[in-house]
Enzyme design. Structure first.
Site, PDB file in Angstrom:
ATOM      1  N   CYS A  50      37.876 -13.027  -8.450  1.00 24.91           N
ATOM      2  CA  CYS A  50      38.112 -14.402  -8.440  1.00 24.91           C
ATOM      3  C   CYS A  50      36.926 -15.301  -8.213  1.00 24.91           C
ATOM      4  O   CYS A  50      36.695 -16.428  -8.519  1.00 24.91           O
ATOM      5  CB  CYS A  50      39.123 -14.814  -7.567  1.00 24.91           C
ATOM      6  N   THR A 193      45.288  -9.214  -2.932  1.00 24.37           N
ATOM      7  CA  THR A 193      45.170 -10.523  -2.227  1.00 24.37           C
ATOM      8  C   THR A 193      46.414 -11.189  -1.557  1.00 24.37           C
ATOM      9  O   THR A 193      46.367 -11.607  -0.480  1.00 24.37           O
ATOM     10  CB  THR A 193      44.675 -11.588  -3.212  1.00 24.37           C
TER      11      THR A 193
END
Length: 449
Positions: A50, A193
């Protein structure tokens, strides 16, 4: 062989730009395959998270390699505008090693003490290795990076309180919502995550913790680990209505939480406030929803303020790690130099073995009555003189390659040509080939260095 690294990260590109380079597993495999087909590219690894998109390649020529990889990336991502491609950092050889080691150790992360990046580097390396994208250079470089990062986490304070982008979200959430024990939180996504976010939230004694994932079984498993409850994906809107906090970490091509969804949710919610942390790239919550009354939204870039609050600790831990990285770079460069003599060492070893085998044939012809035990003893001890001579020679060659000392060209040729041609039990044709290969090798590797 040269190593180059080309990429962008959270420091130089906004989340809007980074999400345009995000790829799923299938696309990444296709990209790796196409990269390997570029002329001059020998090995490659793609790191896609990300916060960064990076391509590491082993190439024959730095300038040509850089140009071809950049051109490929522009085409692969649909002709990205030149101003975006100009943002890419480009590093070669020692700078590329240093960058990779810093990234793997967490020094280049949004959160200094992030340990999640190590797992992402391992995944990227193994993906490429399993598809045939790595060989000698990257197998050594990436394994060194992974081992170094593990040492860093063990030997420095970086691993004593492991954090991630999810941790930063949790810290900001605690500041925004003091009475957090009365709140309900929802984690959207049960990947790495999402798992870290759920575990951080589980430690806060919330009123309720809800896990939603496309695969219900994964949500259920994570909910059991974190003392929460799983809700089916098709009941997401219903779950959001019950929620005060959302941490979204789900992979999606377009926003799941649209402005329309938020409008409906805010009308139905008993409390008219909703705190949203969108950790997904591409983003899973529509940006326009942040303008709605009662909705406060943060994406990965907006967590920088939380992370910058501990600069003194960052600097103290970083200094120790930087020195470990520099030591590892020196070790890797030394290893690279010694690789230049491996073909020559292999040739000498094979030559010694051939001489020994030829000698054993003569002995067995002269003494046909030897028992198997006697043959084994003679074979063992007749190898010793050659092995001892080779051992010293191999050490000397490696030291010569590592030192980079300049030696007269003709002297090197004469020395090694003599080694290859003296008392060789080969036909003259084979002898000439070996001597010529020796000369060519020395000219292309040792003398130039």
């Amino acid at each position: 062989m040269h190593v180059i690294a080309i990429g962008i990260n959270h420091k130089i590109a906004s989340v809007q730009i980074r999400e345009s380079f995000n790829q799923d597993l299938t696309k990444r495999h296709e990209c790796l395959k196409s990269l390997r087909e570029i002329k001059g590219v020998k090995e490659c690894v793609i790191l896609n998270t990300c916060n960064r998109f990076e391509v590491y390649v082993a190439v024959e020529c730095i300038r040509t390699g850089m140009s071809r990889v950049q051109s490929f990336l522009s085409t692969w991502f649909g002709g990205q505008a030149q101003e975006i491609l100009d943002l890419f950092y480009k590093k070669a050889d020692e700078e590329a090693y240093r960058h990779l080691f810093k990234v793997t150790c967490g020094l280049d992360s949004l959160v200094l003490r992030e340990t999640q990046i190590l797992g992402q580097i391992k995944t990227a390396f193994f993906e490429s290795q399993q598809s045939g994208g790595t060989s000698t250079i990257f197998n050594s470089l990436f394994k060194r990076a992974i081992v170094l990062a593990k040492r860093v986490h063990t030997e420095t304070g970086i691993g004593h309180r492991p954090v991630s982008i999810s941790y930063a979200a949790t810290e900001l959430m605690k500041k925004k919502l003091p009475a957090i024990e009365n709140k309900t939180a929802l984690v959207l996504g049960a990947g790495e995550t999402g798992r870290i976010a759920a575990k951080n939230l589980a430690a806060l004694a919330l009123r309720d913790l809800i896990i939603v994932n496309r695969t219900y079984e994964k949500a259920e498993c994570l909910a059991q680990e974190c003392r929460g409850r799983a809700v089916p994906f098709d009941r997401l809107k219903e779950a959001v209505i019950q929620t005060d906090i959302i941490i979204s970490a789900i992979r999606t091509e377009s926003p799941l939480l649209t402005k329309k969804v938020f409008l409906e949710v805010m009308k139905a919610k008993p409390t008219k406030e909703l705190l949203v942390f969108d950790l997904s790239v591409p983003r899973s919550a529509e940006v326009g929803a942040a303008s709605l009354e009662g909705v406060k939204m943060y994406d990965v870039d907006e967590l920088q303020g939380v992370i910058d609050s501990n600069l003194v600790e960052r600097a103290r831990e970083s200094r120790k790690i930087v020195q470990m990285i520099e030591d590892e770079i020196s070790e890797y460069k030394l290893w690279l130099k010694t690789q230049s003599v491996i073909p020559l060492i292999s040739a000498l070893t094979n030559m010694s073995l051939s001489i020994h085998n030829e000698a054993m044939k003569h002995i067995e012809n002269k003494l046909p009555s030897l028992s198997e035990r006697e043959r084994k003893i003679i074979r063992k001890y007749s190898k010793m003189p050659g092995n001892q001579l080779l051992s010293g020679l191999i050490i000397a060659m490696k030291e010569l390659a590592a030192s980079g000392d300049s030696i007269e060209k003709e002297q090197l040729f004469d020395i090694f040509a003599t080694i290859f041609s003296t008392n060789m039990p080969f036909e003259k044709h084979d002898e000439r080939i070996i001597v010529e290969e020796s000369r060519n090798f020395l000219h292309s590797h040792l003398v130039k260095s």
